[in-house]
Write a protein that holds these residues in place. Structure first.
Motif, PDB file in Angstrom:
ATOM      1  N   LYS A  56       0.850  -1.197   0.000  1.00  0.00           N
ATOM      2  CA  LYS A  56       0.000   0.000   0.000  1.00  0.00           C
ATOM      3  C   LYS A  56       0.888   1.251   0.000  1.00  0.00           C
ATOM      4  CE  LYS A  56      -4.000  -2.076   0.289  1.00  0.00           C
ATOM      5  NZ  LYS A  56      -4.883  -2.033  -0.888  1.00  0.00           N
ATOM      6  N   THR A  57       0.355   2.336  -0.513  1.00  0.00           N
ATOM      7  CA  THR A  57       1.092   3.603  -0.470  1.00  0.00           C
ATOM      8  C   THR A  57       0.118   4.772  -0.494  1.00  0.00           C
ATOM      9  OG1 THR A  57       2.864   4.911  -1.468  1.00  0.00           O
ATOM     10  CG2 THR A  57       1.354   3.811  -2.992  1.00  0.00           C
ATOM     11  N   LYS A  58       0.578   5.910   0.024  1.00  0.00           N
ATOM     12  CA  LYS A  58      -0.262   7.113   0.019  1.00  0.00           C
ATOM     13  C   LYS A  58      -0.100   7.905  -1.271  1.00  0.00           C
ATOM     14  CE  LYS A  58       0.103   7.643   5.069  1.00  0.00           C
ATOM     15  NZ  LYS A  58       1.141   6.649   5.348  1.00  0.00           N
ATOM     16  N   LYS A  59       1.094   7.770  -1.897  1.00  0.00           N
ATOM     17  CA  LYS A  59       1.332   8.533  -3.134  1.00  0.00           C
ATOM     18  C   LYS A  59       2.440   7.876  -3.939  1.00  0.00           C
ATOM     19  CE  LYS A  59       2.289  11.919  -0.361  1.00  0.00           C
ATOM     20  NZ  LYS A  59       2.863  12.936   0.547  1.00  0.00           N
ATOM     21  N   ILE A  60       2.493   8.231  -5.219  1.00  0.00           N
ATOM     22  CA  ILE A  60       3.520   7.710  -6.128  1.00  0.00           C
ATOM     23  C   ILE A  60       4.201   8.884  -6.824  1.00  0.00           C
ATOM     24  CG2 ILE A  60       3.859   6.496  -8.338  1.00  0.00           C
ATOM     25  CD1 ILE A  60       1.789   4.453  -7.426  1.00  0.00           C
ATOM     26  N   ILE A  61       5.536   8.818  -6.896  1.00  0.00           N
ATOM     27  CA  ILE A  61       6.326   9.748  -7.710  1.00  0.00           C
ATOM     28  C   ILE A  61       6.977   8.907  -8.806  1.00  0.00           C
ATOM     29  CG2 ILE A  61       8.384  11.223  -7.742  1.00  0.00           C
ATOM     30  CD1 ILE A  61       7.681  11.986  -4.808  1.00  0.00           C
ATOM     31  N   ALA A  62       6.882   9.340 -10.064  1.00  0.00           N
ATOM     32  CA  ALA A  62       7.348   8.482 -11.157  1.00  0.00           C
ATOM     33  C   ALA A  62       7.887   9.299 -12.322  1.00  0.00           C
ATOM     34  CB  ALA A  62       6.195   7.604 -11.656  1.00  0.00           C
ATOM     35  N   ASP A  63       8.775   8.646 -13.110  1.00  0.00           N
ATOM     36  CA  ASP A  63       9.181   9.283 -14.366  1.00  0.00           C
ATOM     37  C   ASP A  63       8.085   9.026 -15.406  1.00  0.00           C
ATOM     38  OD1 ASP A  63       9.707   7.038 -16.147  1.00  0.00           O
ATOM     39  OD2 ASP A  63      11.597   6.684 -15.117  1.00  0.00           O
ATOM     40  N   PRO A  64       8.093   9.783 -16.513  1.00  0.00           N
ATOM     41  CA  PRO A  64       6.971   9.703 -17.477  1.00  0.00           C
ATOM     42  C   PRO A  64       6.742   8.317 -18.068  1.00  0.00           C
ATOM     43  CG  PRO A  64       8.322  11.649 -17.906  1.00  0.00           C
ATOM     44  CD  PRO A  64       9.061  10.839 -16.884  1.00  0.00           C
ATOM     45  N   SER A  65       7.782   7.463 -18.123  1.00  0.00           N
ATOM     46  CA  SER A  65       7.627   6.163 -18.791  1.00  0.00           C
ATOM     47  C   SER A  65       6.672   5.228 -18.058  1.00  0.00           C
ATOM     48  CB  SER A  65       9.000   5.491 -18.937  1.00  0.00           C
ATOM     49  OG  SER A  65       9.515   5.101 -17.674  1.00  0.00           O
ATOM     50  N   TYR A  66       6.408   5.476 -16.768  1.00  0.00           N
ATOM     51  CA  TYR A  66       5.524   4.599 -16.001  1.00  0.00           C
ATOM     52  C   TYR A  66       4.049   4.933 -16.192  1.00  0.00           C
ATOM     53  CZ  TYR A  66       9.502   2.461 -13.687  1.00  0.00           C
ATOM     54  OH  TYR A  66      10.660   1.770 -13.450  1.00  0.00           O
ATOM     55  N   PHE A  67       3.759   6.126 -16.700  1.00  0.00           N
ATOM     56  CA  PHE A  67       2.364   6.541 -16.887  1.00  0.00           C
ATOM     57  C   PHE A  67       2.197   7.222 -18.246  1.00  0.00           C
ATOM     58  CE2 PHE A  67       2.757   6.299 -12.268  1.00  0.00           C
ATOM     59  CZ  PHE A  67       1.597   5.622 -11.921  1.00  0.00           C
ATOM     60  N   PRO A  68       2.354   6.472 -19.350  1.00  0.00           N
ATOM     61  CA  PRO A  68       2.262   7.099 -20.676  1.00  0.00           C
ATOM     62  C   PRO A  68       0.927   7.781 -20.939  1.00  0.00           C
ATOM     63  CG  PRO A  68       2.299   4.674 -20.834  1.00  0.00           C
ATOM     64  CD  PRO A  68       2.643   5.019 -19.425  1.00  0.00           C
ATOM     65  N   GLY A  69      -0.137   7.361 -20.262  1.00  0.00           N
ATOM     66  CA  GLY A  69      -1.440   7.985 -20.464  1.00  0.00           C
ATOM     67  C   GLY A  69      -1.633   9.273 -19.685  1.00  0.00           C
ATOM     68  N   LYS A  70      -0.676   9.615 -18.820  1.00  0.00           N
ATOM     69  CA  LYS A  70      -0.814  10.809 -17.978  1.00  0.00           C
ATOM     70  C   LYS A  70       0.193  11.904 -18.348  1.00  0.00           C
ATOM     71  CE  LYS A  70      -2.583   8.287 -13.921  1.00  0.00           C
ATOM     72  NZ  LYS A  70      -3.876   8.980 -13.765  1.00  0.00           N
ATOM     73  N   VAL A  71       0.852  11.747 -19.502  1.00  0.00           N
ATOM     74  CA  VAL A  71       1.832  12.748 -19.933  1.00  0.00           C
ATOM     75  C   VAL A  71       1.546  13.172 -21.370  1.00  0.00           C
ATOM     76  CG1 VAL A  71       3.657  11.912 -18.389  1.00  0.00           C
ATOM     77  CG2 VAL A  71       3.478  10.957 -20.707  1.00  0.00           C
ATOM     78  N   ARG A  72       2.082  14.323 -21.746  1.00  0.00           N
ATOM     79  CA  ARG A  72       1.980  14.771 -23.143  1.00  0.00           C
ATOM     80  C   ARG A  72       3.382  15.063 -23.673  1.00  0.00           C
ATOM     81  NH1 ARG A  72      -1.043  19.317 -20.826  1.00  0.00           N
ATOM     82  NH2 ARG A  72       0.501  20.742 -19.941  1.00  0.00           N
ATOM     83  N   LYS A  73       3.543  14.851 -24.964  1.00  0.00           N
ATOM     84  CA  LYS A  73       4.825  15.128 -25.614  1.00  0.00           C
ATOM     85  C   LYS A  73       4.910  16.620 -25.896  1.00  0.00           C
ATOM     86  CE  LYS A  73       7.450  13.871 -29.728  1.00  0.00           C
ATOM     87  NZ  LYS A  73       7.421  13.103 -30.978  1.00  0.00           N
ATOM     88  N   VAL A  74       6.012  17.233 -25.482  1.00  0.00           N
ATOM     89  CA  VAL A  74       6.152  18.691 -25.654  1.00  0.00           C
ATOM     90  C   VAL A  74       7.316  19.055 -26.571  1.00  0.00           C
ATOM     91  CG1 VAL A  74       5.053  19.321 -23.481  1.00  0.00           C
ATOM     92  CG2 VAL A  74       7.498  18.797 -23.495  1.00  0.00           C
ATOM     93  N   GLY A  75       7.992  18.064 -27.107  1.00  0.00           N
ATOM     94  CA  GLY A  75       9.116  18.364 -27.993  1.00  0.00           C
ATOM     95  C   GLY A  75       9.998  17.149 -28.149  1.00  0.00           C
ATOM     96  N   GLN A  76      11.115  17.351 -28.851  1.00  0.00           N
ATOM     97  CA  GLN A  76      12.070  16.275 -29.048  1.00  0.00           C
ATOM     98  C   GLN A  76      13.482  16.793 -28.808  1.00  0.00           C
ATOM     99  OE1 GLN A  76      10.594  13.238 -32.310  1.00  0.00           O
ATOM    100  NE2 GLN A  76      10.823  15.246 -33.218  1.00  0.00           N
TER     101      GLN A  76
END
Length: 470
Positions: free
Chosen positions: A300-320
């Protein structure tokens, strides 16, 4: 495998620098942290690799060849996948010192900070002046401009945002940086290196933004203070490469009770309504017979901190991000044979919207054998093809290149939401800058969102010397 507790205050996913800094800081502040990475090494995108791994990652050779062997022992090389330096008086350095991570790391100075004026055959590389004396000696300006620049640098030293008497008659809450530059009559070339090589802005947007002047002045002052600290340039760099930084914070977290797991993949996130409340995961390791084994666990956990690769549906691409990692056998031209350097090519000098950055390190930083230099050229993509042409102004500065490693453009992501709705706080991808100030901004932003308060770190302790004799 380390015992997994039934509950943690926070689960951190990915061992990039942003995630490791937050993991270390939260552990020091008394939180129970579980830190997981699907990879078998620390660092994520910010890892350091040896030269054999680099060849294999980019595929710069034919089957049956072993071209890395001509460069000596593979493990004498520690090549950063993300090229960045630390400002010696910057926020990341403050965090390193205040959390005592410096006990695990050894730092070396970066020999010089340079800027390019002009393009192509007419391009000139010059040291970025950091004080009034250097301004008067600089080849970047003519005689009268040097005097104006000296006056500007001296004013920066006396400026106090709370004292209108130091504001030269300008309203600092509404004026633009263009108003400030105009006040001192500074030329376009001078504005270029002030904004891009000292204040370290990536574009010229800052010039016309209302109320931006105090922030810009602070950034120029930070540059000057960082140079004054060790005298060569504002930048320092960890011996054996940037991969040492996440590992230092990982050790810190472990000392304060944090649990680390490499080779662990997330199978499922559990929610209580909208809020994340746990994870199900698999730990992959070899058993006593050397065979692959998988152990499932959940917590169990109260919160998660993650890099973008773990939640591809929660990030947007802003450049390359475009990047070329180059092996040289000579120092960078125009740097007085410096063993290391940062060179910034301001976008306006080469007809671009984004700056081009060149970071150079050498055997002095324990990242390659003597006689070699690692130079990394990076920028933000502005076209959909011919990306090598976008890096060309930077590659031209390098002279003869022994090896060049350039993969496809690297997508840059940022979170779509601030994380307060589901208690999932996602970091941004590393940008093209060759310093860590933007990464530290992200660390502070995530901490503020996740903890509901600002991250407070004490300033550099008096007498703290991170750089030994070189």
């Amino acid at each position: 495998m380390e015992e997994v507790a039934p509950e943690y205050d926070v689960v951190v996913l990915g061992t990039g620098l942003t995630e490791c800094v937050l993991s270390g800081v939260l552990s020091v502040k008394g939180q129970k942290v579980l830190h997981i990475d699907r990879n078998d090494h620390y660092g994520g995108e910010a890892a350091s690799v040896n030269i054999e791994t680099l060849f294999k990652k980019y595929g710069n050779y034919n089957e049956g060849e072993e071209p890395w062997k001509k460069y000596g022992r593979a493990n004498d090389w520690n090549i950063d996948l993300v090229p960045k330096f630390l400002m010696s008086s910057g926020e990341l350095t403050n965090i390193l010192v205040s959390t005592d991570v410096t006990r695990y790391l050894e730092f070396r100075s970066v020999a010089g900070s340079y800027v390019q004026q002009g393009a192509g055959a007419k391009a000139m590389v010059a040291k970025v002046p950091s004080d009034a004396g250097e301004a008067l000696r600089s080849s970047l300006m003519g005689l009268f401009e040097k005097r104006r620049m000296k006056s500007f640098i001296e004013w920066i030293g006396t400026f106090d945002v709370k004292d209108p008497a130091t504001h030269k008659g300008l309203n600092m809450s509404t004026c633009t940086m263009k108003d400030v530059y105009d006040k001192f009559g500074l030329e376009a070339g001078t504005r270029d290196f002030l904004g891009h090589a000292m204040a370290l802005y990536q574009t010229d947007d800052y010039i016309t933004e209302s109320g931006k002047a105090p922030e810009t002045i602070d950034r120029i002052r930070l540059y000057g203070n960082s140079v004054a600290r060790y005298g060569k340039s504002p930048y320092i760099y960890p011996a054996y490469g940037l991969g040492e930084l996440p590992q230092g914070f990982a050790r810190l977290s472990a000392i304060y009770g944090g649990t680390y797991m490499l080779n662990a993949s997330i199978d499922e996130f559990e929610y209580d309504g909208d809020k994340v409340c746990g994870i199900k995961a698999s730990m992959h390791e070899k058993n006593a017979e050397g065979k692959d084994s998988t152990m499932k666990f959940q917590t169990k956990t109260k919160k998660i901190i993650a890099d973008p690769s773990y939640f591809p549906g929660k990030v947007r691409k802003v450049g390359q991000l475009l990047k070329a990692i180059c092996i040289l056998n000579h120092p960078l031209a125009g740097t007085d044979n410096a063993d290391s350097a940062q060179l910034i090519i301001p976008q306006s000098q080469v007809g671009r919207k984004n700056d081009i950055y060149i970071a150079v390190v050498s055997n002095v930083h324990s990242v390659c054998p003597k006689g070699y230099y690692i130079a990394i050229v990076s920028t933000i993509a502005e076209t959909d093809s011919n990306h090598h042409l976008e890096l060309a102004p930077g590659l031209e500065r390098l002279g003869k290149i022994e090896e060049k490693f350039m993969g496809p453009p690297i997508p840059l992501y940022e979170p779509v939401e601030d994380g307060t709705k589901d208690n999932i706080f996602i970091s941004k991808s590393y940008d093209a800058t060759s310093h860590f100030e933007t990464t530290t901004d992200d660390v502070k932003d995530i901490y503020r969102r996740a903890e509901g308060q600002d991250l407070v770190v004490e300033g550099l302790r008096e007498g703290t010397n991170l750089v030994g004799e070189q």
